[in-house]
Design a protein around this motif. Sequence first.
Motif, PDB file in Angstrom:
ATOM      1  N   GLU A  42      14.235  26.678  28.902  1.00 48.40           N
ATOM      2  CA  GLU A  42      13.640  27.999  28.695  1.00 48.40           C
ATOM      3  C   GLU A  42      14.673  28.984  28.153  1.00 48.40           C
ATOM      4  N   ARG A  43      15.897  28.952  28.726  1.00 48.38           N
ATOM      5  CA  ARG A  43      16.955  29.828  28.213  1.00 48.38           C
ATOM      6  C   ARG A  43      17.289  29.479  26.773  1.00 48.38           C
ATOM      7  N   GLY A  44      17.336  28.181  26.460  1.00 49.70           N
ATOM      8  CA  GLY A  44      17.604  27.747  25.089  1.00 49.70           C
ATOM      9  C   GLY A  44      16.513  28.211  24.130  1.00 49.70           C
ATOM     10  N   ASN A  45      15.261  28.098  24.541  1.00 45.41           N
ATOM     11  CA  ASN A  45      14.157  28.553  23.701  1.00 45.41           C
ATOM     12  C   ASN A  45      14.213  30.058  23.478  1.00 45.41           C
ATOM     13  N   THR A  46      14.541  30.805  24.517  1.00 46.27           N
ATOM     14  CA  THR A  46      14.658  32.255  24.383  1.00 46.27           C
ATOM     15  C   THR A  46      15.784  32.610  23.413  1.00 46.27           C
ATOM     16  N   HIS A  47      16.915  31.932  23.568  1.00 47.51           N
ATOM     17  CA  HIS A  47      18.047  32.180  22.672  1.00 47.51           C
ATOM     18  C   HIS A  47      17.685  31.807  21.228  1.00 47.51           C
ATOM     19  N   LEU A  48      16.993  30.703  21.061  1.00 52.83           N
ATOM     20  CA  LEU A  48      16.571  30.271  19.725  1.00 52.83           C
ATOM     21  C   LEU A  48      15.606  31.279  19.103  1.00 52.83           C
ATOM     22  N   ASP A  49      14.675  31.786  19.881  1.00 56.05           N
ATOM     23  CA  ASP A  49      13.747  32.806  19.378  1.00 56.05           C
ATOM     24  C   ASP A  49      14.496  34.067  18.950  1.00 56.05           C
ATOM     25  N   GLU A  50      15.468  34.475  19.763  1.00 58.28           N
ATOM     26  CA  GLU A  50      16.265  35.657  19.402  1.00 58.28           C
ATOM     27  C   GLU A  50      17.042  35.418  18.112  1.00 58.28           C
ATOM     28  N   THR A  51      17.595  34.215  17.961  1.00 55.67           N
ATOM     29  CA  THR A  51      18.343  33.885  16.755  1.00 55.67           C
ATOM     30  C   THR A  51      17.435  33.886  15.532  1.00 55.67           C
ATOM     31  N   ILE A  52      16.254  33.325  15.669  1.00 50.23           N
ATOM     32  CA  ILE A  52      15.291  33.307  14.555  1.00 50.23           C
ATOM     33  C   ILE A  52      14.920  34.733  14.163  1.00 50.23           C
ATOM     34  N   ASN A  53      14.685  35.584  15.159  1.00 53.50           N
ATOM     35  CA  ASN A  53      14.342  36.985  14.870  1.00 53.50           C
ATOM     36  C   ASN A  53      15.505  37.699  14.186  1.00 53.50           C
ATOM     37  N   THR A  54      16.727  37.413  14.614  1.00 48.69           N
ATOM     38  CA  THR A  54      17.901  38.035  13.997  1.00 48.69           C
ATOM     39  C   THR A  54      18.028  37.614  12.544  1.00 48.69           C
ATOM     40  N   PHE A  55      17.862  36.317  12.270  1.00 44.15           N
ATOM     41  CA  PHE A  55      17.960  35.849  10.889  1.00 44.15           C
ATOM     42  C   PHE A  55      16.816  36.385  10.025  1.00 44.15           C
ATOM     43  N   ALA A  56      15.636  36.501  10.576  1.00 43.33           N
ATOM     44  CA  ALA A  56      14.518  37.062   9.816  1.00 43.33           C
ATOM     45  C   ALA A  56      14.806  38.522   9.471  1.00 43.33           C
ATOM     46  N   SER A  57      15.340  39.256  10.423  1.00 35.79           N
ATOM     47  CA  SER A  57      15.699  40.648  10.171  1.00 35.79           C
ATOM     48  C   SER A  57      16.803  40.731   9.116  1.00 35.79           C
ATOM     49  N   PHE A  58      17.787  39.845   9.211  1.00 41.72           N
ATOM     50  CA  PHE A  58      18.872  39.823   8.231  1.00 41.72           C
ATOM     51  C   PHE A  58      18.341  39.498   6.838  1.00 41.72           C
ATOM     52  N   ARG A  59      17.430  38.522   6.755  1.00 39.54           N
ATOM     53  CA  ARG A  59      16.846  38.143   5.470  1.00 39.54           C
ATOM     54  C   ARG A  59      16.096  39.317   4.843  1.00 39.54           C
ATOM     55  N   THR A  60      15.335  40.022   5.660  1.00 38.98           N
ATOM     56  CA  THR A  60      14.600  41.179   5.159  1.00 38.98           C
ATOM     57  C   THR A  60      15.557  42.265   4.680  1.00 38.98           C
ATOM     58  N   SER A  61      16.577  42.521   5.466  1.00 40.38           N
ATOM     59  CA  SER A  61      17.560  43.546   5.104  1.00 40.38           C
ATOM     60  C   SER A  61      18.300  43.157   3.832  1.00 40.38           C
ATOM     61  N   LEU A  62      18.688  41.890   3.721  1.00 43.95           N
ATOM     62  CA  LEU A  62      19.387  41.419   2.528  1.00 43.95           C
ATOM     63  C   LEU A  62      18.494  41.505   1.295  1.00 43.95           C
ATOM     64  N   SER A  63      17.240  41.162   1.447  1.00 45.43           N
ATOM     65  CA  SER A  63      16.299  41.250   0.338  1.00 45.43           C
ATOM     66  C   SER A  63      16.122  42.693  -0.113  1.00 45.43           C
ATOM     67  N   GLN A  64      15.993  43.594   0.830  1.00 46.79           N
ATOM     68  CA  GLN A  64      15.862  45.008   0.489  1.00 46.79           C
ATOM     69  C   GLN A  64      17.117  45.525  -0.197  1.00 46.79           C
ATOM     70  N   SER A  65      18.278  45.110   0.282  1.00 42.12           N
ATOM     71  CA  SER A  65      19.542  45.529  -0.343  1.00 42.12           C
ATOM     72  C   SER A  65      19.653  44.993  -1.763  1.00 42.12           C
ATOM     73  N   ALA A  66      19.262  43.745  -1.962  1.00 44.26           N
ATOM     74  CA  ALA A  66      19.314  43.154  -3.300  1.00 44.26           C
ATOM     75  C   ALA A  66      18.356  43.888  -4.245  1.00 44.26           C
ATOM     76  N   ASN A  67      17.191  44.236  -3.764  1.00 48.38           N
ATOM     77  CA  ASN A  67      16.234  44.978  -4.597  1.00 48.38           C
ATOM     78  C   ASN A  67      16.772  46.362  -4.957  1.00 48.38           C
TER      79      ASN A  67
END
Length: 112
Positions: A42-67
Amino acid sequence: MSTSRDRDDFTYEQQNDRRLDELHSKIRSLRSVTTDIYDEAERGNTHLDETINTFASFRTSLSQSANRAARALGLRSNISQFRMILYVVGAIVLLWVLWKIFAWFWWRVPAH
């Protein structure tokens, strides 16, 4: 005769009780290990979900910066962006090569 049989029955009963207690102890240990594994998963799944959310946020931010960078540089098409990326990477590689050449000449020890 009956007392000998009663003693044997009593001995068997004691052995069964000891083995049953050992079995209960093993079951408690197994339950504890299983609970620990579940909690860790459960702790691993929670950490994985947080990591996925962080990378999704980073991807969105990077895309906006590139635009924004593309708009600021007047780049509209993907080919122009690709060309700009190649120029930047080429400039970095060129600077690195020049730095290596300069360092080789600068730090070269003259022969005596």
